[in-house]
Design an enzyme around this catalytic site. Structure first.
Site, PDB file in Angstrom:
ATOM      1  N   PRO A 146     -27.281  34.412 -22.742  1.00  0.00           N
ATOM      2  CA  PRO A 146     -28.610  34.263 -24.401  1.00  0.00           C
ATOM      3  C   PRO A 146     -28.543  35.754 -24.922  1.00  0.00           C
ATOM      4  O   PRO A 146     -28.455  36.997 -23.914  1.00  0.00           O
ATOM      5  CB  PRO A 146     -30.191  34.351 -23.479  1.00  0.00           C
ATOM      6  CG  PRO A 146     -30.330  34.859 -22.047  1.00  0.00           C
ATOM      7  CD  PRO A 146     -28.639  34.413 -21.678  1.00  0.00           C
ATOM      8  N   ALA A 184     -29.710  37.616 -27.956  1.00  0.00           N
ATOM      9  CA  ALA A 184     -30.953  37.827 -29.605  1.00  0.00           C
ATOM     10  C   ALA A 184     -29.980  38.360 -31.198  1.00  0.00           C
ATOM     11  O   ALA A 184     -29.445  39.008 -30.560  1.00  0.00           O
ATOM     12  CB  ALA A 184     -32.402  38.690 -29.529  1.00  0.00           C
ATOM     13  N   CYS A 233     -33.204  41.758 -19.359  1.00  0.00           N
ATOM     14  CA  CYS A 233     -33.340  42.443 -20.926  1.00  0.00           C
ATOM     15  C   CYS A 233     -34.214  43.447 -20.733  1.00  0.00           C
ATOM     16  O   CYS A 233     -34.571  44.020 -20.313  1.00  0.00           O
ATOM     17  CB  CYS A 233     -33.752  41.989 -22.396  1.00  0.00           C
ATOM     18  SG  CYS A 233     -33.753  42.134 -23.567  1.00  0.00           S
ATOM     19  N   ARG A 266     -20.948  38.763 -24.382  1.00  0.00           N
ATOM     20  CA  ARG A 266     -20.400  39.376 -25.150  1.00  0.00           C
ATOM     21  C   ARG A 266     -18.820  39.400 -26.284  1.00  0.00           C
ATOM     22  O   ARG A 266     -18.136  38.914 -27.044  1.00  0.00           O
ATOM     23  CB  ARG A 266     -20.170  41.146 -25.385  1.00  0.00           C
ATOM     24  CG  ARG A 266     -21.422  41.998 -25.788  1.00  0.00           C
ATOM     25  CD  ARG A 266     -22.117  43.065 -24.838  1.00  0.00           C
ATOM     26  NE  ARG A 266     -21.992  42.643 -23.749  1.00  0.00           N
ATOM     27  CZ  ARG A 266     -21.464  44.265 -22.996  1.00  0.00           C
ATOM     28  NH1 ARG A 266     -21.806  45.569 -23.505  1.00  0.00           N
ATOM     29  NH2 ARG A 266     -21.191  43.940 -21.471  1.00  0.00           N
TER      30      ARG A 266
HETATM   31  C1  LIG Z   1     -26.995  41.343 -28.669  1.00  0.00           C
HETATM   32  C2  LIG Z   1     -27.395  41.937 -27.543  1.00  0.00           C
HETATM   33  C3  LIG Z   1     -28.519  40.248 -27.267  1.00  0.00           C
HETATM   34  C4  LIG Z   1     -29.062  39.771 -26.322  1.00  0.00           C
HETATM   35  N1  LIG Z   1     -29.950  39.766 -26.104  1.00  0.00           N
HETATM   36  C5  LIG Z   1     -29.850  38.726 -24.425  1.00  0.00           C
HETATM   37  C6  LIG Z   1     -31.159  37.938 -24.539  1.00  0.00           C
HETATM   38  O1  LIG Z   1     -32.852  37.608 -25.576  1.00  0.00           O
HETATM   39  N2  LIG Z   1     -32.083  37.806 -23.126  1.00  0.00           N
HETATM   40  C7  LIG Z   1     -31.723  37.730 -22.614  1.00  0.00           C
HETATM   41  O2  LIG Z   1     -31.734  37.547 -20.765  1.00  0.00           O
HETATM   42  N3  LIG Z   1     -29.911  39.405 -22.347  1.00  0.00           N
HETATM   43  C8  LIG Z   1     -29.512  39.358 -23.319  1.00  0.00           C
HETATM   44  N4  LIG Z   1     -28.682  39.344 -23.644  1.00  0.00           N
HETATM   45  C9  LIG Z   1     -27.985  39.991 -22.505  1.00  0.00           C
HETATM   46  C10 LIG Z   1     -26.692  39.541 -22.335  1.00  0.00           C
HETATM   47  O3  LIG Z   1     -27.353  37.649 -21.859  1.00  0.00           O
HETATM   48  C11 LIG Z   1     -25.909  39.358 -20.458  1.00  0.00           C
HETATM   49  O4  LIG Z   1     -26.744  39.823 -19.368  1.00  0.00           O
HETATM   50  C12 LIG Z   1     -25.129  40.304 -20.948  1.00  0.00           C
HETATM   51  O5  LIG Z   1     -24.694  41.095 -22.538  1.00  0.00           O
HETATM   52  C13 LIG Z   1     -24.338  40.491 -19.900  1.00  0.00           C
HETATM   53  O6  LIG Z   1     -23.098  39.595 -20.086  1.00  0.00           O
HETATM   54  P1  LIG Z   1     -21.590  40.099 -21.059  1.00  0.00           P
HETATM   55  O7  LIG Z   1     -21.157  41.196 -20.593  1.00  0.00           O
HETATM   56  O8  LIG Z   1     -20.983  38.629 -20.519  1.00  0.00           O
HETATM   57  O9  LIG Z   1     -22.064  40.438 -22.206  1.00  0.00           O
HETATM   58  C14 LIG Z   1     -27.640  40.299 -24.699  1.00  0.00           C
HETATM   59  C15 LIG Z   1     -27.202  40.986 -24.601  1.00  0.00           C
HETATM   60  C16 LIG Z   1     -26.761  41.642 -26.143  1.00  0.00           C
HETATM   61  C17 LIG Z   1     -25.610  42.647 -26.114  1.00  0.00           C
END
Ligand SMILES: Cc1cc2nc3c(=O)[nH]c(=O)nc-3n(C[C@H](O)[C@H](O)[C@H](O)COP(=O)(O)O)c2cc1C
Length: 322
Positions: free
Chosen positions: A16, A18, A100, A225
């Site tokens: 997820p 946002a 988050c 990401r």
């Molecule tokens: C722009 C942005 C918004 C995010 N919004 C949420 C969210 O609404 N809820 C949540 O649990 N994590 C949120 N995250 C965290 C991601 O779900 C994820 O845990 C984090 O980016 C690490 O994973 P990745 O390295 O694959 O990006 C957000 C991350 C980013 C970069």
């Protein structure tokens, strides 16, 4: 992997995000191979239910199931009510945000800040599981801070409360997004609970997905990401995990068609003006590694209207094809 009665077609989940994983994005990511795409977090505060932002986040029209909706907040009864409300609106799975790191999650202690209060975590999970009427999943970080990693205890609390799957981002709250995610804590959690565990953090290639699954023993992998502007990453990872085959990068016409589909979805969901504004970052991510991408990105941010944006993107890909 199974979440409650929902058998997922593979163990690949969209994290997820946002402002990013809205309905148009989720639809494309699912079609490209992700088994589940968790919605953007939705505030549990009832007074925000009718806000435009919340209404758009709750819009699942035309989405294939299972639909996973993430709720955020810090008050057990409010979260329980939000779970019931979103299940009534069509959520097949309720996911709770304890991952988050942002200070302002509903202007209250919420998101990963909750990890510092394990008693409150237990009360929230019990209340939400009792109220939701659908499977409940939880998303956490490894703990509040590197010297206070409590993911294993939180995972046990979650399992005892009836949570049906757990996603773990391999950083603590204090780490924000700094450094690299670590997977040892995720492996430890996996060895201590029987519910499905989903590993998250910094996975950006099929090989990394394989390595993290092997290193943690996790049942699934969640990607955020790395798939921005590259939704075909889910297809590449799914194929690699299934067969070891490394798919070539998509051809330019496919990339262009996916981006145009995404833009049209954004205009449709948000209206042309807001949709075009939101689309800019997706265009930027998509073209950043393509020929002339940087220059095109600079040009496209200057265009205000959806129509101009749409035709600029079409022209850019037509020129590349020629
Ligand atoms: C722009 C942005 C918004 C995010 N919004 C949420 C969210 O609404 N809820 C949540 O649990 N994590 C949120 N995250 C965290 C991601 O779900 C994820 O845990 C984090 O980016 C690490 O994973 P990745 O390295 O694959 O990006 C957000 C991350 C980013 C970069």
């Amino acid at each position: 992997m199974k979440i409650g009665a929902h058998q997922l077609r593979n163990g690949l989940l969209v994290a997820p995000m946002a402002g990013i994983t809205d309905r148009p994005y989720r639809r494309i990511a699912r079609r490209m191979g992700a088994a589940l795409a968790v919605s953007e977090m939705i505030s549990s505060r009832p007074e925000l239910r009718e806000s435009r932002k919340t209404r758009l986040r709750q819009d699942h029209a035309g989405e294939a199931g299972p639909i996973s909706v993430q709720i955020a907040g810090g008050e057990p009864q409010m979260l329980a009510e939000a779970a019931r409300y979103n299940a009534a609106l069509g959520a097949d799975i309720i996911d709770i945000n304890m991952g988050c790191p942002a200070k302002k999650v509903c202007n209250a202690q919420a998101g990963s800040a909750l990890l510092a209060d394990e008693a409150l975590v237990a009360r929230i999970l019990e209340a939400v599981v009792a109220a939701a009427g659908v499977p409940v999943t939880l998303k956490i970080r490894t703990g509040p801070a590197p010297e206070r990693k409590n993911a294993v205890r939180v995972a046990r609390i979650a399992e005892a409360a009836g949570v049906q799957a757990l996603a773990i981002h391999g950083r603590t709250r204090a780490c924000m997004f700094a450094g690299r995610a670590e997977y040892d804590t995720i492996a430890e959690v996996k060895s201590q609970v029987r519910i499905p565990v989903i590993a998250n953090g910094d996975v950006s290639t099929p090989e990394e997905a394989r390595r993290v699954l092997d290193a943690t023993g996790a049942d699934g992998i969640m990607i955020g990401r790395a798939a921005q502007g590259r939704p075909w990453l889910f297809r590449a990872i799914a194929r690699y995990l299934e067969s070891g085959e490394r798919l070539p990068a998509p051809e330019l016409p496919e990339i262009g068609a996916l981006l145009v589909e995404h833009l049209e979805g954004l205009y449709d969901l948000y209206g042309e003006e807001q949709g075009a504004r939101i689309a800019r970052k997706h265009i930027g991510w998509t073209v950043r590694d393509l020929p002339g991408g940087e220059a095109f990105r600079g040009e496209v941010v200057k265009l205000a209207g959806a129509r101009e944006q749409h035709s600029a993107v079409n022209d850019y890909f037509a020129k590349l094809a020629a």
